[in-house]
Design a protein around this motif. Structure first.
Motif, mmCIF file in Angstrom:
data_model
loop_
_atom_site.group_PDB
_atom_site.id
_atom_site.type_symbol
_atom_site.label_atom_id
_atom_site.label_comp_id
_atom_site.label_asym_id
_atom_site.label_seq_id
_atom_site.Cartn_x
_atom_site.Cartn_y
_atom_site.Cartn_z
ATOM 1 N N VAL A 264 0.846 -1.201 0.000
ATOM 2 C CA VAL A 264 0.000 0.000 0.000
ATOM 3 C C VAL A 264 0.879 1.247 0.000
ATOM 4 O O VAL A 264 0.639 2.204 -0.754
ATOM 5 C CB VAL A 264 -0.946 0.003 1.218
ATOM 6 C CG1 VAL A 264 -1.709 1.328 1.295
ATOM 7 C CG2 VAL A 264 -1.919 -1.168 1.141
ATOM 8 N N GLY A 265 1.907 1.243 0.841
ATOM 9 C CA GLY A 265 2.815 2.384 0.892
ATOM 10 C C GLY A 265 3.525 2.611 -0.427
ATOM 11 O O GLY A 265 3.664 3.760 -0.880
ATOM 12 N N TYR A 266 3.961 1.515 -1.074
ATOM 13 C CA TYR A 266 4.628 1.663 -2.362
ATOM 14 C C TYR A 266 3.626 2.139 -3.416
ATOM 15 O O TYR A 266 3.983 2.877 -4.340
ATOM 16 C CB TYR A 266 5.274 0.353 -2.792
ATOM 17 C CG TYR A 266 6.421 0.554 -3.759
ATOM 18 C CD1 TYR A 266 7.716 0.748 -3.295
ATOM 19 C CD2 TYR A 266 6.213 0.591 -5.134
ATOM 20 C CE1 TYR A 266 8.770 0.960 -4.167
ATOM 21 C CE2 TYR A 266 7.255 0.800 -6.021
ATOM 22 C CZ TYR A 266 8.526 0.984 -5.536
ATOM 23 O OH TYR A 266 9.564 1.203 -6.399
ATOM 24 N N GLY A 267 2.379 1.729 -3.263
ATOM 25 C CA GLY A 267 1.340 2.210 -4.164
ATOM 26 C C GLY A 267 1.170 3.717 -4.071
ATOM 27 O O GLY A 267 0.953 4.398 -5.086
ATOM 28 N N TRP A 268 1.256 4.262 -2.860
ATOM 29 C CA TRP A 268 1.207 5.717 -2.684
ATOM 30 C C TRP A 268 2.368 6.384 -3.418
ATOM 31 O O TRP A 268 2.217 7.455 -4.011
ATOM 32 C CB TRP A 268 1.274 6.076 -1.201
ATOM 33 C CG TRP A 268 -0.033 6.104 -0.474
ATOM 34 C CD1 TRP A 268 -0.489 5.172 0.423
ATOM 35 C CD2 TRP A 268 -1.050 7.112 -0.543
ATOM 36 N NE1 TRP A 268 -1.720 5.541 0.912
ATOM 37 C CE2 TRP A 268 -2.087 6.732 0.336
ATOM 38 C CE3 TRP A 268 -1.174 8.292 -1.268
ATOM 39 C CZ2 TRP A 268 -3.237 7.500 0.510
ATOM 40 C CZ3 TRP A 268 -2.318 9.065 -1.095
ATOM 41 C CH2 TRP A 268 -3.339 8.671 -0.216
ATOM 42 N N LEU A 269 3.552 5.750 -3.379
ATOM 43 C CA LEU A 269 4.696 6.298 -4.110
ATOM 44 C C LEU A 269 4.398 6.362 -5.601
ATOM 45 O O LEU A 269 4.675 7.381 -6.260
ATOM 46 C CB LEU A 269 5.945 5.444 -3.862
ATOM 47 C CG LEU A 269 7.164 5.784 -4.727
ATOM 48 C CD1 LEU A 269 7.657 7.198 -4.452
ATOM 49 C CD2 LEU A 269 8.278 4.765 -4.512
ATOM 50 N N LEU A 294 2.797 12.315 -1.912
ATOM 51 C CA LEU A 294 4.111 11.774 -1.526
ATOM 52 C C LEU A 294 4.356 11.919 -0.029
ATOM 53 O O LEU A 294 4.656 10.931 0.656
ATOM 54 C CB LEU A 294 5.218 12.488 -2.302
ATOM 55 C CG LEU A 294 6.671 12.134 -1.935
ATOM 56 C CD1 LEU A 294 6.955 10.660 -2.192
ATOM 57 C CD2 LEU A 294 7.638 13.018 -2.710
ATOM 58 N N SER A 295 4.211 13.142 0.492
ATOM 59 C CA SER A 295 4.608 13.405 1.877
ATOM 60 C C SER A 295 3.648 12.801 2.903
ATOM 61 O O SER A 295 4.087 12.226 3.905
ATOM 62 C CB SER A 295 4.733 14.908 2.105
ATOM 63 O OG SER A 295 3.508 15.569 1.847
ATOM 64 N N SER A 296 2.349 12.915 2.675
ATOM 65 C CA SER A 296 1.381 12.357 3.621
ATOM 66 C C SER A 296 1.078 10.893 3.323
ATOM 67 O O SER A 296 1.034 10.065 4.240
ATOM 68 C CB SER A 296 0.074 13.158 3.587
ATOM 69 O OG SER A 296 0.281 14.488 3.981
ATOM 70 N N GLY A 297 0.876 10.568 2.033
ATOM 71 C CA GLY A 297 0.501 9.206 1.672
ATOM 72 C C GLY A 297 1.649 8.230 1.685
ATOM 73 O O GLY A 297 1.675 7.282 2.492
#
Length: 385
Positions: A264-269, A294-297
């Protein structure tokens, strides 16, 4: 003393507590509820403290825990670790209350990443782990960006360039580190569940190309943030990293939130690369909102994913996300979504205040909950000691 036995203990707890205070404070200031006497104007203080205060604490906790595994050397602990943590804390205090003057505050804050950089390079050199040199380069550049921020801000200039430098380096760090831990931990979990770990693709030219494109896109964006070349490079980097993410089959780890939250975190990237590129090409979100993808997600989700896993694993606890940990993940993602889609400053004040307040409550609340839940683990001896 258990609290000073490993770097992740003081730095993860410090980062979580700081995130729990700094973001709500910023919302109170930007909505006019409270004033400030910070070293810099409120916006510059917020940008600096998120990019060069909060995040470096998480990065330091990760590096001080990972480097002994890379080098086989003893971890930084005891008085040296406490000294480094106090240096980080002094930077936060002096930027909020510059008792000794602007220059002293800037020097103290700038020293932290310089000292960390020196330590990282020393461990790489003494440990003979040249393969980790790219991490040393990124941290070195991060320290330079922080110094440049102070130089420009103290001279009254806009510090957008060093802020973009930091954001570009964050993209690269998430691509490098996230691209290492996400497939490795997913593969490990699938093997435990007797699911073919080969479903997670090994490192290949696709991964190498993904990293190279992020480097190229970050450089283009830093140098010419409004150029079509930068926009196209960011979108291209986002698409190749989307393909990279699908090759890790993260959805197969749905039974364990501690694992799939990394995807999920990499998806935000991935979304942040596409969003930032879309801004330049004239489509999608406003610039400020795209930056918060980028900064929050990406940063919010990936840091808590790493912090929760490392805190459990290195304190002798079962690496499993219980209900409270899942709530932490939900809160940080909800907070990020609200911030990304927050209205522009020209929206009705009541609406903007409500959305920003809810976003801060979710995002910062996740870190407060981490501190309350994982804090006792971090200050007490590991269960396997």
């Amino acid at each position: 003393m258990a609290f000073l036995s490993y770097g992740f203990r003081p730095f993860f707890l410090g980062a979580a507590l700081f995130a729990g205070v700094a973001v709500p404070a910023w919302v109170l200031i930007v909505t006019g509820v409270s004033g400030s006497n910070f070293l810099y104007a409120p916006r510059e203080w917020h940008v600096h403290e998120m990019l060069f205060g909060f995040l470096p604490a998480v990065i330091t906790g990760f590096l001080l825990t990972a480097i002994p595994n890379w080098t086989g050397r003893a971890p930084l602990k005891g008085i040296p670790l406490l000294s480094l943590w106090l240096l980080w804390l002094a930077g936060r205090l002096l930027l909020a209350w510059p008792w000794f003057g602007p220059l002293a505050a800037a020097i103290v804050d700038g020293m932290f990443l310089v000292v960390l950089t020196a330590f990282v390079w020393r461990e790489i050199a003494v440990g003979g782990t040249r393969s980790q040199a790219p991490i040393g380069v990124v941290i070195s550049l991060y320290a330079c960006a922080n110094i440049l921020f102070h130089v420009m801000a103290l001279h009254g200039a806009t510090a957008d360039l060093p802020a973009r430098m930091a954001l570009g380096l964050i993209m690269l760090l998430l691509t490098m580190i996230g691209g290492r831990v996400t497939p490795n931990f997913t593969r490990e979990f699938l093997a435990q569940e007797r699911i073919d770990p080969a479903r997670v693709a090994p490192f290949s030219r696709v991964d190498g190309l993904s990293i190279v494109l992020v480097v190229a896109a970050a450089i283009a964006w830093i140098v010419q943030p409004e150029s079509v070349v930068a926009g196209g490079a960011l979108v291209a980097a986002g698409l190749i990293n989307l393909f990279r993410l699908t090759r890790w089959s993260g959805w197969l780890a749905w039974r364990e939130p501690l694992v799939w939250i990394l995807s999920v975190g990499y998806g935000w990237l991935v979304l942040s690369l596409l969003a930032l590129g879309g801004v330049i090409l004239g489509i999608g979100l406003p610039t400020g909102n795209a930056v918060h993808v980028l900064s929050s997600g990406a940063v919010g989700t990936m840091t808590l994913a790493v912090m929760t896993r490392a805190s459990l694993g290195h304190t002798g606890r079962t690496r499993h996300a219980g209900p409270v940990t899942v709530l932490i993940y939900v809160l940080v993602n909800l907070g990020a979504i609200l911030r990304v889609f927050a209205p522009s400053p020209d929206a009705p004040t009541a609406v903007m205040t409500l959305i920003l307040g809810l976003a801060a409550a979710g995002w910062s609340g996740a870190y407060v909950l981490f501190a309350l839940t994982y804090g006792p683990y971090l200050v007490r001896p590991s269960l396997d000691e």
